[in-house]
Scaffold this motif. Structure first.
Motif, PDB file in Angstrom:
ATOM      1  N   GLY A   1     -57.679 107.107 180.468  1.00 51.59           N
ATOM      2  CA  GLY A   1     -58.584 106.618 179.430  1.00 51.59           C
ATOM      3  C   GLY A   1     -57.780 106.026 178.290  1.00 51.59           C
ATOM      4  N   CYS A   2     -58.160 106.373 177.064  1.00 50.66           N
ATOM      5  CA  CYS A   2     -57.474 105.810 175.885  1.00 50.66           C
ATOM      6  C   CYS A   2     -56.235 106.611 175.500  1.00 50.66           C
ATOM      7  CB  CYS A   2     -58.419 105.809 174.685  1.00 50.66           C
ATOM      8  SG  CYS A   2     -59.897 104.839 174.940  1.00 50.66           S
ATOM      9  N   TYR A   3     -55.869 107.610 176.285  1.00 48.32           N
ATOM     10  CA  TYR A   3     -54.770 108.507 175.911  1.00 48.32           C
ATOM     11  C   TYR A   3     -53.551 108.291 176.801  1.00 48.32           C
ATOM     12  CZ  TYR A   3     -58.312 110.968 173.197  1.00 48.32           C
ATOM     13  OH  TYR A   3     -59.293 111.270 172.288  1.00 48.32           O
TER      14      TYR A   3
ATOM     15  N   ASP B   1     -54.122 106.130 171.959  1.00 49.23           N
ATOM     16  CA  ASP B   1     -53.457 104.847 171.752  1.00 49.23           C
ATOM     17  C   ASP B   1     -54.426 103.838 171.141  1.00 49.23           C
ATOM     18  OD1 ASP B   1     -51.994 102.604 171.677  1.00 49.23           O
ATOM     19  OD2 ASP B   1     -51.366 102.633 173.779  1.00 49.23           O
ATOM     20  N   ALA B   2     -54.398 103.755 169.824  1.00 49.46           N
ATOM     21  CA  ALA B   2     -55.305 102.838 169.118  1.00 49.46           C
ATOM     22  C   ALA B   2     -54.766 101.422 169.102  1.00 49.46           C
ATOM     23  CB  ALA B   2     -55.544 103.320 167.693  1.00 49.46           C
TER      24      ALA B   2
ATOM     25  N   ALA C   1     -55.330 104.145 183.523  1.00 50.49           N
ATOM     26  CA  ALA C   1     -55.274 104.407 184.963  1.00 50.49           C
ATOM     27  C   ALA C   1     -56.575 103.912 185.569  1.00 50.49           C
ATOM     28  CB  ALA C   1     -55.085 105.893 185.221  1.00 50.49           C
ATOM     29  N   SER C   2     -56.490 103.298 186.721  1.00 51.72           N
ATOM     30  CA  SER C   2     -57.710 102.796 187.363  1.00 51.72           C
ATOM     31  C   SER C   2     -57.566 102.832 188.875  1.00 51.72           C
ATOM     32  CB  SER C   2     -58.000 101.359 186.912  1.00 51.72           C
ATOM     33  OG  SER C   2     -59.009 100.806 187.730  1.00 51.72           O
TER      34      SER C   2
ATOM     35  N   SER D   1     -56.379  98.154 167.682  1.00 48.17           N
ATOM     36  CA  SER D   1     -56.997  97.394 168.776  1.00 48.17           C
ATOM     37  C   SER D   1     -57.066  98.327 169.974  1.00 48.17           C
ATOM     38  CB  SER D   1     -56.160  96.165 169.108  1.00 48.17           C
ATOM     39  OG  SER D   1     -54.854  96.560 169.498  1.00 48.17           O
ATOM     40  N   PRO D   2     -57.916  99.351 169.909  1.00 46.29           N
ATOM     41  CA  PRO D   2     -57.929 100.351 170.976  1.00 46.29           C
ATOM     42  C   PRO D   2     -58.423  99.763 172.296  1.00 46.29           C
ATOM     43  CG  PRO D   2     -59.824 100.630 169.531  1.00 46.29           C
ATOM     44  CD  PRO D   2     -58.970  99.562 168.905  1.00 46.29           C
ATOM     45  N   PRO D   3     -58.245 100.493 173.383  1.00 51.32           N
ATOM     46  CA  PRO D   3     -58.854 100.047 174.640  1.00 51.32           C
ATOM     47  C   PRO D   3     -60.342  99.758 174.415  1.00 51.32           C
ATOM     48  CG  PRO D   3     -57.399 101.904 175.038  1.00 51.32           C
ATOM     49  CD  PRO D   3     -57.477 101.738 173.552  1.00 51.32           C
ATOM     50  N   LEU D   4     -60.852  98.739 175.090  1.00 51.35           N
ATOM     51  CA  LEU D   4     -62.253  98.354 174.867  1.00 51.35           C
ATOM     52  C   LEU D   4     -63.221  99.458 175.313  1.00 51.35           C
ATOM     53  CD1 LEU D   4     -62.203  94.600 176.035  1.00 51.35           C
ATOM     54  CD2 LEU D   4     -61.807  95.523 173.742  1.00 51.35           C
TER      55      LEU D   4
END
Ligand SMILES: Cc1ncc(COP(=O)(O)O)c(C=O)c1O
Length: 458
Positions: free
Chosen positions: A40-42, A53-54, A66-67, A427-430
């Protein structure tokens, strides 16, 4: 630095890697931060410490870290066709799918797509094509490229020449001759007392016009700019800026290259920054969120006017003599295409429009913090500027490195940001949620308080 085992990743890194945008002497002493995995965003370091992670890495990890779905697409593509090129008229379906899709979603009518591997390459190519275009239409002297102070378009020789980053020119002997820079449109920092945003924008457009007149309009080929400045501080344009700037570019018959490398694919609350600010570019470079940062790919979209001039050159010269080995690499194009499908299926633009205002609102509250002078942003992109005196907008002495200080305290509070001088960009992950945005704000609040303590103690 505490003693490192020679087999540690840190020690091996120090012994082997030259890092971009890093003080190489300090690095020998301090060593790297090791990022081990992400979700995710971490991201997590080698001690298992979790960081929000902003900055989405470098503005790119739009879907987080991760995807499974993108991994499967890359895997399947590698099994089917793990490499091929586009030279000499060769193609593959993954590249065609992506190019078609980009033309379909382009903010203004575009004619063709050049696929490459990085934002720098896309902008470098755009600059070359501006020269090629003017040569093709019988104006080979129209060669000057105008960018902006603090604009950033990449690290290759031409793209950094177009960029207005003095620190990145120093001792490289750059910018190349023929690369010029107009004003940095930083309203908060540079407006006169009583000057409105509209008036300031008028002054910016006049400065551009004066530069073109001074250089000779017959020598000016193209203007390159980001809809919202990223490495210039996460800086949104002042009101009326783009309307006035574009009128000047059109007046002097220059090509307009919109660098959508960070704005493209939802960052500003529309698919493109060009839509948010009503830009009418001749060429658009994009990268980063194009593949959610998971593959090194960029694209340059060009309009009919540019492509037809290129056809004329092929009639004259035969070959379009330009290319990169990995341009249109099928694994990169397949992953990018799947990324665009994910954006559509999950209504990513709608999500940014829902959570973006929340981020702007919670970050704007920091305007009251004693360290903070300015907070402004759009969509999921915000810049926060630290000042020594809020009333007079006086900046800190750069030697105090207050931006770096806030960043250090942010990391100590489990938050990764991106500082540019004394401006911090978010600009964090969308995919970020409102709860995660609140988490960003509470970590940032602690970091700003800690930095304020340190500033006062100095
Ligand atoms: C607006 C903009 N253009 C171009 C680039 C260069 O892209 P790359 O690092 O992929 O070459 C960047 C990188 O941050 C960027 O922010």
């Amino acid at each position: 630095m505490t003693h490192l085992s020679p087999n540690s990743v840190q020690a091996r890194d120090i012994a082997s890697i030259v890092h971009p945008q890093t003080n190489l002497v300090a690095h020998l002493e301090q060593g790297p931060m090791v990022i081990e995995h992400g979700q995710g965003c971490y991201v997590y370091d080698d001690n298992g410490t979790r960081f929000l992670d902003a900055a989405a890495g470098l503005w790119c990890a739009s879907l987080g870290y991760a995807s499974e779905r993108l991994a499967r697409v890359a895997y399947e593509q590698m099994r089917k066709l793990g490499y091929y090129h586009l030279y000499r008229g060769t193609t593959n379906e993954a590249g065609v799918d992506l190019a078609e899709k980009l033309l379909q979603i382009a903010p203004v009518p575009m004619s063709k797509v050049l696929l490459q591997c990085s934002g720098s390459e896309a902008n470098d190519t755009a600059i070359k094509l501006a020269w090629y275009y003017h040569a093709a239409i019988g104006k080979p002297d129209k060669r000057k490229i105008i960018g902006r102070r603090m604009g950033y378009h990449g690290s290759t020789s031409a793209s950094i020449s177009a960029s207005g980053k003095a620190d990145m020119h120093a001792d490289f002997g750059l910018p190349f001759p023929g690369f010029l820079h107009t004003e940095y449109p930083h309203y908060y920092r540079h407006h006169y007392d009583g000057e409105s945003e509209e008036q300031f924008s008028g002054r910016m457009a006049e400065a551009l016009e004066q530069l073109i007149e001074a250089e000779g309009p017959e020598s000016c080929a193209a203007f390159i700019a980001e809809p919202v400045m990223g490495a210039g501080g996460g800086l949104t344009p002042p009101r009326g800026y783009w309307e006035k700037m574009q009128a000047v570019i059109r007046k002097y018959d220059m090509l307009f290259i919109a660098d959508e490398v960070i704005c493209g694919f939802g960052r500003t609350g529309n698919m493109w920054g060009s839509q948010t600010y009503d830009l009418r570019p001749d060429m658009i470079s994009c990268a980063k969120a194009l593949s959610a940062g998971m593959q090194p790919i960029s694209a340059l979209l060009i309009n009919k006017r540019v492509f037809e001039a290129m056809l004329d050159e092929s009639r004259k010269l035969g070959n379009f003599a330009h290319g990169f080995t990995y341009a249109g690499h099928p694994v990169t194009t397949a992953v990018a295409m799947e990324t665009l499908r994910i954006y559509e299926e999950t209504d990513m633009i709608g999500h940014v429009r829902r959570v973006g205002p929340h981020m702007q609102q919670v970050l704007r509250r920091f305007a009251d913090h004693p360290l903070v002078g300015d907070v402004r942003g759009v969509g999921l992109l915000t810049g926060i500027e630290m000042v020594a005196d809020k009333a007079t907008r006086t900046l800190f002495d750069p030697a105090r490195k207050v931006g770096a200080m806030v960043d250090r305290h942010a990391r100590a509070n489990g938050l990764i940001t991106r500082f540019i001088g004394d401006r911090i960009a978010f600009s964090p992950p969308l995919i970020i949620t409102e709860a995660e945005i609140d988490d960003v704000a509470s970590r940032l609040g602690r970091a700003l308080d800690d930095a304020w303590e340190e500033v006062r103690g100095q």
